[in-house]
Design an enzyme around this catalytic site. Structure first.
Site, PDB file in Angstrom:
ATOM      1  N   GLU A  47      12.722  46.934  26.785  1.00  0.00           N
ATOM      2  CA  GLU A  47      12.407  45.927  27.721  1.00  0.00           C
ATOM      3  C   GLU A  47      12.327  46.221  29.054  1.00  0.00           C
ATOM      4  O   GLU A  47      12.896  47.326  29.740  1.00  0.00           O
ATOM      5  CB  GLU A  47      13.595  44.929  27.538  1.00  0.00           C
ATOM      6  CG  GLU A  47      13.413  43.924  28.913  1.00  0.00           C
ATOM      7  CD  GLU A  47      14.419  42.543  28.717  1.00  0.00           C
ATOM      8  OE1 GLU A  47      15.316  42.709  28.012  1.00  0.00           O
ATOM      9  OE2 GLU A  47      13.961  41.310  29.037  1.00  0.00           O
ATOM     10  N   CYS A 247      14.493  39.043  27.333  1.00  0.00           N
ATOM     11  CA  CYS A 247      14.292  37.899  28.175  1.00  0.00           C
ATOM     12  C   CYS A 247      12.757  37.914  28.877  1.00  0.00           C
ATOM     13  O   CYS A 247      12.252  36.910  29.290  1.00  0.00           O
ATOM     14  CB  CYS A 247      15.176  37.671  29.179  1.00  0.00           C
ATOM     15  SG  CYS A 247      16.684  37.054  28.417  1.00  0.00           S
ATOM     16  N   ASN A 378      12.529  35.026  21.484  1.00  0.00           N
ATOM     17  CA  ASN A 378      13.440  36.228  21.751  1.00  0.00           C
ATOM     18  C   ASN A 378      14.648  35.613  21.428  1.00  0.00           C
ATOM     19  O   ASN A 378      15.101  35.343  19.960  1.00  0.00           O
ATOM     20  CB  ASN A 378      13.405  36.844  23.232  1.00  0.00           C
ATOM     21  CG  ASN A 378      14.661  37.583  23.540  1.00  0.00           C
ATOM     22  OD1 ASN A 378      14.884  38.461  22.713  1.00  0.00           O
ATOM     23  ND2 ASN A 378      15.030  37.591  24.509  1.00  0.00           N
ATOM     24  N   GLU A 379      15.558  35.384  22.451  1.00  0.00           N
ATOM     25  CA  GLU A 379      17.122  35.149  22.152  1.00  0.00           C
ATOM     26  C   GLU A 379      17.136  33.547  22.286  1.00  0.00           C
ATOM     27  O   GLU A 379      17.809  32.962  23.335  1.00  0.00           O
ATOM     28  CB  GLU A 379      17.862  35.765  23.249  1.00  0.00           C
ATOM     29  CG  GLU A 379      19.403  35.796  22.864  1.00  0.00           C
ATOM     30  CD  GLU A 379      20.011  36.330  23.919  1.00  0.00           C
ATOM     31  OE1 GLU A 379      20.082  36.099  25.229  1.00  0.00           O
ATOM     32  OE2 GLU A 379      20.590  37.555  23.782  1.00  0.00           O
TER      33      GLU A 379
END
Ligand code: AHR
Length: 660
Positions: A47, A247, A378-379
């Site tokens: 990331e 993120c 993603n999350e």
């Protein structure tokens, strides 16, 4: 099964700190290997956080090279006047916004020289520039002269103390934008150099894309990646590379989400955005953190291929970060997001004649990148995620049935959000679910049996982000210490034992600039010249380079070795080499004796190779002590019927045993 899990967890906690004197008898059924270990089992999570890309892996040394930061001259100073203005005696700098003409790279700098003397502006780099003695540096610039007449720009590298480390010059002429290149060889090593641009010749010079790269990048690619950082990744032999986050995929709001199509093609036309970690943490502000996308999706695919890993891109699914704006796109406006996913598959795998395959081919890669896994969001969490995932899954599976989709179990390892997502995704027969755990070391020790009770016929698991937190999640005081690394190793034996359920796993985050980080702990730390693997890195590497092919049952008293008497263990067989690989973690404060019976038999008179890691629980590596906590290799002669070992206190031991 659940009752057994609770019992063993409590049992392991009770014994965690005890000195174990008794000899523990282990049985490895090397004659009965069971499930396959996926080639993707141990991978890496990349990331662009902590200056992981710009200022890190992406080897560009000039910060704000195209004057696109919100403050367009951030990173630049005017050496003589110490301020930016036109019509000073010596000259000045003006930033021009040509948004209607060039929306993706709208700003450039207009430099006016008013005297015979040189007019100098300086770039500070990313917390300085790392320059190495005798290395070659490649300078390039887009430029034009207002009146077409000649002018000169000289690039001069300067040390912190003002010593000149090298320079090169370019003659600029003509009214049209043109790229100019020059090279210099550095005379001296400096971690915090700066680059002066000295303009000579009265009149106006327009400049853009001011760039300086080391020539010695990974695979010597012009405009490429930092070789030392990629080498650390390559040494891990990772099964996959997940990119670009994190993120970063989601964005604070949807306007700063990651859009892969804006990160490919001509680097000059890749539209820069503010990095979402720029102002995320008030305690670690990084106002100069932006994404140039010089490291974009093509380069990520190339990186994965270079290091023999499967690419695993994660795409935005119409949801911004739920910790921040939590914006969502209405379902009836989701099409462009879905189209991005379908087009990405074509970009990676399509023939060179297809629309997006052609773009890939024109960038220099006619062959497929062999994409097999793709992440949707993603999350993310909640019903908003599930309804969007469903739309993606139906459309992608209809068109590309072989692509396995990675879905999200949310930000936590358990609880309401986790249970909801897991149940819904199971119902939807999701391919692979991404679970995240940023937890204390104790959690990792007591969860080594987490996957023992998972449905063998349910979705596969991607342990997509995990790292033991020595203090607390998101605490700036977290350390990459041995206690954390050892607890992760203990947990990873549980992942390996359950390789029929767990198809992928990766520590997160991957990189951190020692002077520019936002989040700790991280797997690999670096400054402008140096880099090192943390104890956690060496744990990941030991597991990954000793991945094996099939799981071998390893038991103590007929139970999996998952914490009883402070001992954790797993075993695999390397079919190609016909070797048994044992991974043993002794979490006790004293050494533990084990006697290992290898059913099927090891090659008597042969030699096993052993790697041991042990240290004080608080021990860490650093830029000045990069391998204090690292594996030590030795050889064990295989005599007798069993293998007797004394496992050091708080240690990880990996052994490769040749089989009969
Ligand atoms: O790894 C740091 C962050 O943790 C990731 O960006 C996000 O996915 C998780 O919350």
């Amino acid at each position: 099964m659940i009752r057994k899990f609770i019992f063993l967890s409590l049992f392991s906690i009770c014994f965690l700190n005890e000195h174990s004197t008794a000899q523990i008898k282990l049985v490895a059924n090397a004659d009965r290997p069971t499930v396959q270990v996926q080639p993707t089992m141990w991978g890496i999570f990349f990331e662009d956080i902590n200056f992981g890309a710009d200022g890190g892996l992406y080897a560009e040394l000039i910060k704000n090279r195209s004057f696109e930061f919100s403050q367009p001259l951030m990173g630049w100073t005017l050496v003589d006047n110490n301020r930016f203005s036109l019509n000073k005696e010596s000259g000045g700098v003006l930033v021009i916004n040509r948004a209607t003409e060039n929306a993706s790279n709208s700003h450039f700098a207009r430099v006016t020289v008013n005297s015979e003397k040189e007019f100098v502006i300086s770039n500070e780099g990313f917390r300085g520039m790392g320059i190495q003695d005798s290395h070659t540096y490649v300078f390039s610039i887009m430029a034009r002269r207002d009146d077409g007449g000649p002018g000169t720009v000289r690039l001069e590298l300067v040390s912190k103390e003002g010593e000149v480390l090298g320079n090169c010059s370019i003659d600029i002429a003509g009214k049209e934008w043109k790229r100019y290149d020059a090279q210099l060889i550095a005379k001296g090593t400096e971690a915090r150099a700066s680059a002066n641009l000295a303009f000579k010749g009265q009149g106006v010079t327009d400049i853009d894309m001011v760039s300086l790269f080391p020539r010695e990048t990974w695979k010597q690619r012009p405009g490429g990646l930092r070789a030392d950082l990629v080498q650390l990744l390559a040494d891990m032999k990772p099964g996959f590379v997940r990119f670009p986050g994190g993120c970063i995929v989601e964005g604070f709001g949807l306007d700063t989400r990651y859009q892969w199509k804006k990160t490919i093609g001509d680097v000059n036309a890749r539209e820069l955005i503010k990095n979402r970690w720029n102002d995320e943490f008030k305690h670690r502000p990084a106002p100069d953190y932006y994404q140039t996308f010089g490291l974009g999706f093509y380069e990520y695919f190339q990186l994965a291929e270079d290091i023999g890993a499967s690419p695993l891109p994660i795409l935005n699914c119409g949801m911004a970060c739920q910790f921040n704006s939590a914006e969502v796109v209405p379902l009836n406006e989701l099409d462009p997001y879905l189209q991005d996913a379908l087009d990405l598959i074509e970009f990676a795998n399509g023939s060179a004649q297809s629309k997006w395959g052609k773009v890939r081919a024109e960038m220099g890669h006619p062959a497929s990148f062999n994409l097999r896994y793709l992440g949707v969001g993603n999350e993310q969490w909640g019903p908003q995620y599930i309804e969007r995932y469903k739309i993606f899954a139906e459309a992608i599976h209809a068109r590309y049935p072989d692509i396995k989709l990675v879905s999200s179990a949310g930000p936590a390892s358990d609880g309401e959000l986790f249970n909801y997502a897991s149940a819904e995704l199971k119902e939807l027969k999701a391919d692979v679910i991404d679970e995240h755990y940023y937890q204390k070391p104790e959690w990792f020790l007591s969860n080594a049996g987490r996957y023992d009770s998972y449905d063998r016929n349910g979705p596969k698991i991607f342990a997509g982000e995990y790292a033991a937190q020595s203090v607390a999640t998101v605490s700036p005081d977290n350390k990459n210490n041995w206690r954390c690394a050892m607890s992760e190793a203990a947990f990873m034996t549980g992942l390996e034992r359950n390789a029929d359920v767990v198809y992928m796993a990766s520590y997160a985050p991957l990189f951190a600039h020692a002077e520019g980080w936002q989040w700790t702990p991280d797997l690999i730390w670096f400054d402008n010249l140096r880099s090192y693997g943390t104890p956690n890195y060496y744990v990941q590497k030991l597991f990954s380079v000793n991945k094996g092919s099939r799981v071998v049952p390893l038991t103590a008293n007929s139970h999996p070795v998952e914490g009883a008497e402070g001992l954790f263990g797993s075993a695999v067989k390397d079919d190609q080499k016909n070797e048994l690989i044992l991974k043993l973690v002794n979490s006790n404060q004293g050494s533990t004796k084990v006697e290992i019976q290898v059913v099927g038999g090891f090659r008597r008179g042969g030699q096993a190779r052993q790697w041991k890691m042990t240290a004080r629980p608080e021990a860490v590596n650093g830029l000045d002590n990069p391998t204090d906590v690292a594996p030590k290799e030795s050889v064990i002669s295989l005599n007798g019927k069993v293998l007797s070992l004394e496992l050091d206190a708080e240690s990880l031991t990996v052994i490769r045993i040749p089989l009969k």
